[in-house]
Design an enzyme around this catalytic site. Structure first.
Site, PDB file in Angstrom:
ATOM      1  N   LYS A 118       0.869  -1.191   0.000  1.00  0.00           N
ATOM      2  CA  LYS A 118       0.000   0.000   0.000  1.00  0.00           C
ATOM      3  C   LYS A 118       0.893   1.224   0.000  1.00  0.00           C
ATOM      4  CE  LYS A 118      -4.522   0.706   0.290  1.00  0.00           C
ATOM      5  NZ  LYS A 118      -5.551  -0.291  -0.056  1.00  0.00           N
TER       6      LYS A 118
HETATM    7  N1  GLU Z   1      -7.242  -0.064  -3.304  1.00  0.00           N
HETATM    8  C1  GLU Z   1      -7.979  -1.259  -3.578  1.00  0.00           C
HETATM    9  C2  GLU Z   1      -8.006  -2.151  -2.354  1.00  0.00           C
HETATM   10  O1  GLU Z   1      -7.847  -1.708  -1.228  1.00  0.00           O
HETATM   11  C3  GLU Z   1      -7.505  -1.963  -4.840  1.00  0.00           C
HETATM   12  C4  GLU Z   1      -6.076  -2.416  -4.818  1.00  0.00           C
HETATM   13  C5  GLU Z   1      -5.584  -2.943  -6.167  1.00  0.00           C
HETATM   14  O2  GLU Z   1      -6.353  -3.036  -7.084  1.00  0.00           O
HETATM   15  O3  GLU Z   1      -4.390  -3.256  -6.238  1.00  0.00           O
HETATM   16  O4  GLU Z   1      -8.248  -3.327  -2.449  1.00  0.00           O
END
Ligand code: GLU
Length: 428
Positions: A118
């Site tokens: 993240k």
């Molecule tokens: N931000 C989204 C999540 O928390 C998608 C992450 C992604 O597609 O890599 O799952």
């Protein structure tokens, strides 16, 4: 369910709302339940690596401002790291460590070959011009480019980032690497290697798990009432898809206001109204309701689709839904989880409920690498298959271990990640 986590009364203790400590608490509980060996437990409690950045940006008025940014990689045993980037004034390093860990579990639960990561920048994107946002995004991408890449770590949208931001990331990475690399990021615009169905994927994934939960609970979705906190990508599209399935959306809130109509809100009109006015506030035919009150409404399905720590010890006793579907990441605290469980309310945890987003991110990445694109039906059919299977796997694991769905989801994920780690071994 063991008693080790039983909360004291809501008034007698101050709840720890630190996201990383919450993520560790959830992990520790599940790791103990499934007898994970102490060595792997120590590895999985921590992120693998993290970058902390100072990002100087030339503002439109000629001044220079320095923003704080991060990229955290939790684990890559099952494949390249994967996870979104959020732009928010309250982003913290601990929050991103939690979110990266949750991505590891999420990818394992839907069984796609990714680990977890993240990233984020402490900023209020609504107070930046488009040019400032672009320069900030490009500087951030440049600084994290030693970590990211189509086979290393693949970012995606998250809170307050969108397809345009992903396009700037793709361009910056491609320009500095000397070739076009669409597979470095997902959630891109369609004409730059994005996937059909990606924009709706988080909400569509929620819909599939809600249908599965209704079956388990013996509820008819077309007779169900729904309250949704959050009207961004996940919340607004979930509202539309659920109302298309016949559910009655009785309340919706955004970051500024909430609206209620016991006979059901007309979702497409509300979407158009918000696009025009910037908020759901004063939507014709509705009465006002606070963000907090939405969570306490009498309804069948409650969907927190905003930020972390919304259902806590302070309000868990007042939640009246039959099932809570976590479209947001981390909306329920561990103490609140237990209150809901003891009151017989099912919680479909974030790592399952919102995994549709990263699942279609995986499809996007596969299409980019193959340079071959699928039609939308194909995307949605594959997504449904994966979500239905993930729900069944989590439900079966929870039953087998006699735990609630979150711990069941964690046990399933930990088992898959630990298995990969044991088989690969610890290098050197
Ligand atoms: N931000 C989204 C999540 O928390 C998608 C992450 C992604 O597609 O890599 O799952």
């Amino acid at each position: 369910m063991g008693t080790a986590r039983l909360p004291v009364s809501a008034t007698s203790i101050k709840e720890d709302l630190n996201s990383f400590r919450i993520a560790m608490r959830q992990f520790d509980y599940a790791a103990e339940k499934c007898g994970l060996e102490p060595g792997l437990c120590e590895v999985l409690r921590r992120p693998r690596r993290a970058l902390s950045l100072s990002l100087p940006v030339k503002m439109d008025d000629g001044s220079i401002r320095v923003f704080e940014g991060f990229r955290v990689q939790h684990n890559s045993a099952r494949g390249p790291c994967k996870g979104g980037i959020r732009y928010h004034p309250n982003v913290t390093f601990d929050e991103l460590k939690a979110l990266a860990m949750w991505m590891t579990w999420k990818c394992a639960i839907v069984n796609i070959p990714f680990g977890g990561a993240k990233g984020g920048i402490v900023c209020d994107p609504h107070k930046l011009s488009r040019n400032e946002l672009e320069r900030l995004t490009r500087r951030y991408t440049y600084e994290i480019s030693p970590l990211i890449g189509p086979d290393k770590d693949i970012p995606a949208p998250d809170v307050y980032t969108d397809a345009q931001v992903m396009a700037w990331i793709m361009d910056t990475y491609s320009m500095t690497h000397g070739s076009s690399a669409p597979g470095v990021v997902t959630g891109k615009p369609l004409f730059l290697g994005g996937s059909l169905g990606r924009n709706e994927a988080t909400a569509r994934g929620c819909l599939f798990v809600i249908r599965a939960a209704c079956e388990v609970m013996g509820t008819k979705l077309n007779e169900a009432t729904v309250a949704i906190q959050g009207f961004g990508n996940a919340g607004s599209i979930a509202a539309r898809l659920l109302s298309q399935d016949g559910a009655k959306i009785i309340a919706i809130s955004d970051s500024r206001a909430g609206v209620l109509n016991h006979s059901g809100l007309t979702v497409p009109e509300l979407v158009a109204y918000k696009a025009k006015t910037g908020s759901v506030a004063n939507f014709p035919g509705s009465t006002a309701i606070s963000n907090e009150a939405v969570l306490e409404l009498q309804c069948d399905i409650l969907i927190p689709a905003a930020l972390e720590n919304q259902i806590t010890l302070q309000n868990a006793e007042r939640v009246q839904a039959r099932v809570v579907v976590e479209a947001a990441n981390g909306p329920t605290t561990p103490d609140a989880d237990l209150v809901l469980h003891n009151r017989g309310i099912m919680v479909i945890p974030d790592v399952l409920a919102n995994a549709g987003g990263v699942t279609v991110s995986y499809f996007e990445w596969v299409q980019d690498l193959q340079e071959l694109f699928w039609d939308e039906d194909d995307v949605n059919r594959r997504l449904e298959r994966i979500m239905v299977k993930a729900f069944a796997d989590v439900h079966a694991t929870a039953r087998k271990h006699n735990v609630e769905m979150r711990t069941g989801a964690y046990i399933l994920a930990i088992d898959r990640v630990a298995n990969a780690m044991r088989t690969r071994g610890i290098w050197p």
